[in-house]
Design an enzyme around this catalytic site. Structure first.
Site, PDB file in Angstrom:
ATOM      1  N   GLY A  11      15.379   4.432   5.699  1.00  0.00           N
ATOM      2  CA  GLY A  11      14.707   3.321   5.024  1.00  0.00           C
ATOM      3  C   GLY A  11      14.878   1.961   5.670  1.00  0.00           C
ATOM      4  O   GLY A  11      14.799   0.940   4.985  1.00  0.00           O
ATOM      5  N   THR A  12      15.054   1.922   7.011  1.00  0.00           N
ATOM      6  CA  THR A  12      15.167   0.598   7.638  1.00  0.00           C
ATOM      7  C   THR A  12      13.841  -0.154   7.588  1.00  0.00           C
ATOM      8  O   THR A  12      13.835  -1.379   7.498  1.00  0.00           O
ATOM      9  CB  THR A  12      15.658   0.683   9.095  1.00  0.00           C
ATOM     10  OG1 THR A  12      14.700   1.381   9.891  1.00  0.00           O
ATOM     11  CG2 THR A  12      17.011   1.370   9.182  1.00  0.00           C
ATOM     12  N   ASN A  13      12.738   0.560   7.629  1.00  0.00           N
ATOM     13  CA  ASN A  13      11.444  -0.127   7.487  1.00  0.00           C
ATOM     14  C   ASN A  13      11.232  -0.618   6.065  1.00  0.00           C
ATOM     15  O   ASN A  13      10.676  -1.702   5.858  1.00  0.00           O
ATOM     16  CB  ASN A  13      10.304   0.790   7.937  1.00  0.00           C
ATOM     17  CG  ASN A  13      10.167   0.811   9.438  1.00  0.00           C
ATOM     18  OD1 ASN A  13       9.694  -0.147  10.040  1.00  0.00           O
ATOM     19  ND2 ASN A  13      10.610   1.899  10.058  1.00  0.00           N
ATOM     20  N   LEU A  93       0.120  13.905   3.587  1.00  0.00           N
ATOM     21  CA  LEU A  93      -0.578  13.644   2.328  1.00  0.00           C
ATOM     22  C   LEU A  93      -1.767  14.587   2.163  1.00  0.00           C
ATOM     23  O   LEU A  93      -2.418  14.963   3.136  1.00  0.00           O
ATOM     24  CB  LEU A  93      -1.068  12.196   2.285  1.00  0.00           C
ATOM     25  CG  LEU A  93       0.024  11.112   2.321  1.00  0.00           C
ATOM     26  CD1 LEU A  93      -0.620   9.726   2.308  1.00  0.00           C
ATOM     27  CD2 LEU A  93       1.000  11.274   1.164  1.00  0.00           C
ATOM     28  N   ASN A 107       0.609   3.417   7.393  1.00  0.00           N
ATOM     29  CA  ASN A 107       1.711   4.197   7.969  1.00  0.00           C
ATOM     30  C   ASN A 107       2.238   3.470   9.197  1.00  0.00           C
ATOM     31  O   ASN A 107       1.474   2.848   9.933  1.00  0.00           O
ATOM     32  CB  ASN A 107       1.216   5.587   8.375  1.00  0.00           C
ATOM     33  CG  ASN A 107       2.329   6.442   8.973  1.00  0.00           C
ATOM     34  OD1 ASN A 107       3.417   6.533   8.413  1.00  0.00           O
ATOM     35  ND2 ASN A 107       2.055   7.063  10.116  1.00  0.00           N
ATOM     36  N   HIS A 109       4.083   4.164  12.773  1.00  0.00           N
ATOM     37  CA  HIS A 109       4.368   5.248  13.718  1.00  0.00           C
ATOM     38  C   HIS A 109       5.042   4.650  14.956  1.00  0.00           C
ATOM     39  O   HIS A 109       4.585   3.630  15.474  1.00  0.00           O
ATOM     40  CB  HIS A 109       3.077   5.975  14.114  1.00  0.00           C
ATOM     41  CG  HIS A 109       3.323   7.117  15.040  1.00  0.00           C
ATOM     42  ND1 HIS A 109       3.785   8.343  14.603  1.00  0.00           N
ATOM     43  CD2 HIS A 109       3.239   7.208  16.386  1.00  0.00           C
ATOM     44  CE1 HIS A 109       3.960   9.139  15.638  1.00  0.00           C
ATOM     45  NE2 HIS A 109       3.629   8.475  16.727  1.00  0.00           N
TER      46      HIS A 109
HETATM   47  C1  GAR Z   1      10.585   5.134  11.847  1.00  0.00           C
HETATM   48  O1  GAR Z   1      10.882   5.007  13.210  1.00  0.00           O
HETATM   49  C2  GAR Z   1       9.120   5.438  11.657  1.00  0.00           C
HETATM   50  O2  GAR Z   1       8.298   4.788  12.589  1.00  0.00           O
HETATM   51  C3  GAR Z   1       9.111   6.924  11.858  1.00  0.00           C
HETATM   52  O3  GAR Z   1      10.252   7.383  11.180  1.00  0.00           O
HETATM   53  C4  GAR Z   1      11.255   6.368  11.237  1.00  0.00           C
HETATM   54  C5  GAR Z   1      11.768   6.107   9.828  1.00  0.00           C
HETATM   55  O4  GAR Z   1      12.892   5.237   9.871  1.00  0.00           O
HETATM   56  N1  GAR Z   1       7.899   7.525  11.347  1.00  0.00           N
HETATM   57  C6  GAR Z   1       7.261   8.528  11.944  1.00  0.00           C
HETATM   58  O5  GAR Z   1       7.667   9.075  12.940  1.00  0.00           O
HETATM   59  C7  GAR Z   1       5.970   8.942  11.273  1.00  0.00           C
HETATM   60  N2  GAR Z   1       5.207   9.849  12.125  1.00  0.00           N
HETATM   61  P1  GAR Z   1      13.356   4.467   8.567  1.00  0.00           P
HETATM   62  O6  GAR Z   1      13.529   5.494   7.444  1.00  0.00           O
HETATM   63  O7  GAR Z   1      14.685   3.859   8.973  1.00  0.00           O
HETATM   64  O8  GAR Z   1      12.317   3.417   8.233  1.00  0.00           O
END
Ligand code: GAR
Length: 210
Positions: A11-13, A93, A107, A109
């Protein structure tokens, strides 16, 4: 605008969104719900610490993907969500959610789409693919979600340099720091302020805000 965030992991994003909100950089976004498909996702703790409703909707509780899709749509609608943000959500989804939220699902990516995306390209694997191919520039993309995997309209992209000696882990961290944590709050801000429009399936930002 009411915003729901879907998560699966650290969940850093999500944290970047919560920090932007706390700093006054998301004036029109109201985070109404964080939903995880995994009960052990640390993102749930981040939501609770910010005082946001955090719920688990596990696929295992449903007999089929169709039932999960409908339950997720119904939960999002019950929360009053007008924008759905996938912040590391690793469930594909289904049509119920996609139809209810056409051009309203963002999203993030961790590559410059159309490179290193599609089925099986998620998380650390994306950075492994970029290093294996030897590209010198990668980055992150925020896009709208459609029926395909990483095929929807692109909203924002940012490039990040690859350094000699990078590992998937070092590259993942740099892409997050230099691109993802900036792009996702910016995308949510633009969308919630009504600055995004679509022409022939392409997303555009109103010029004075780009
Ligand atoms: C992030 O790097 C995001 O871009 C990636 O998963 C990570 C989640 O990190 N998403 C994908 O690869 C989607 N295809 P987070 O939980 O720390 O935000």
């Amino acid at each position: 605008m009411k915003v729901a965030v879907l998560v699966s992991g650290g969940g850093t994003n999500l944290q970047a969104l919560l920090d932007a909100k706390a700093a006054g950089r998301l004036p029109e976004a109201e985070f109404v719900s964080v939903i995880s498909n995994r009960k052990d996702a640390y993102a749930l703790e981040r939501a609770k610490a910010a005082g946001i409703s955090a719920e688990v909707l596990s696929k295992r509780k449903f007999a089929s993907s169709e039932e999960y899709d409908i339950a997720l749509r119904d939960l999002l609608l019950a929360k009053g969500a007008e924008l759905v943000v996938l912040a590391g959500f690793l469930v594909v989804l289904g049509p119920a959610v996609l139809q209810a939220y056409r051009n309203r699902i963002l999203n993030i990516h961790p590559s410059l789409i159309p490179s290193f995306c599609g089925d099986g390209a998620y998380g650390l694997r994306v950075h492994e693919m970029a290093l294996a191919r030897g590209v010198k520039v990668t980055g992150a993309t925020v896009h709208f979600v459609d029926e395909g995997t990483d095929t929807g309209p692109i909203l924002l992209q940012k490039a990040v340099a690859i350094h000699e000696g990078d590992t998937p882990e070092s590259l993942q961290l740099r892409v997050m720091q230099e691109a993802e944590w900036q792009l996702l709050p910016k995308a949510v801000d633009l969308f919630t302020r009504g600055k995004v429009h679509f022409t022939n399936g392409i997303a555009w930002i109103d010029e004075q805000d780009s």
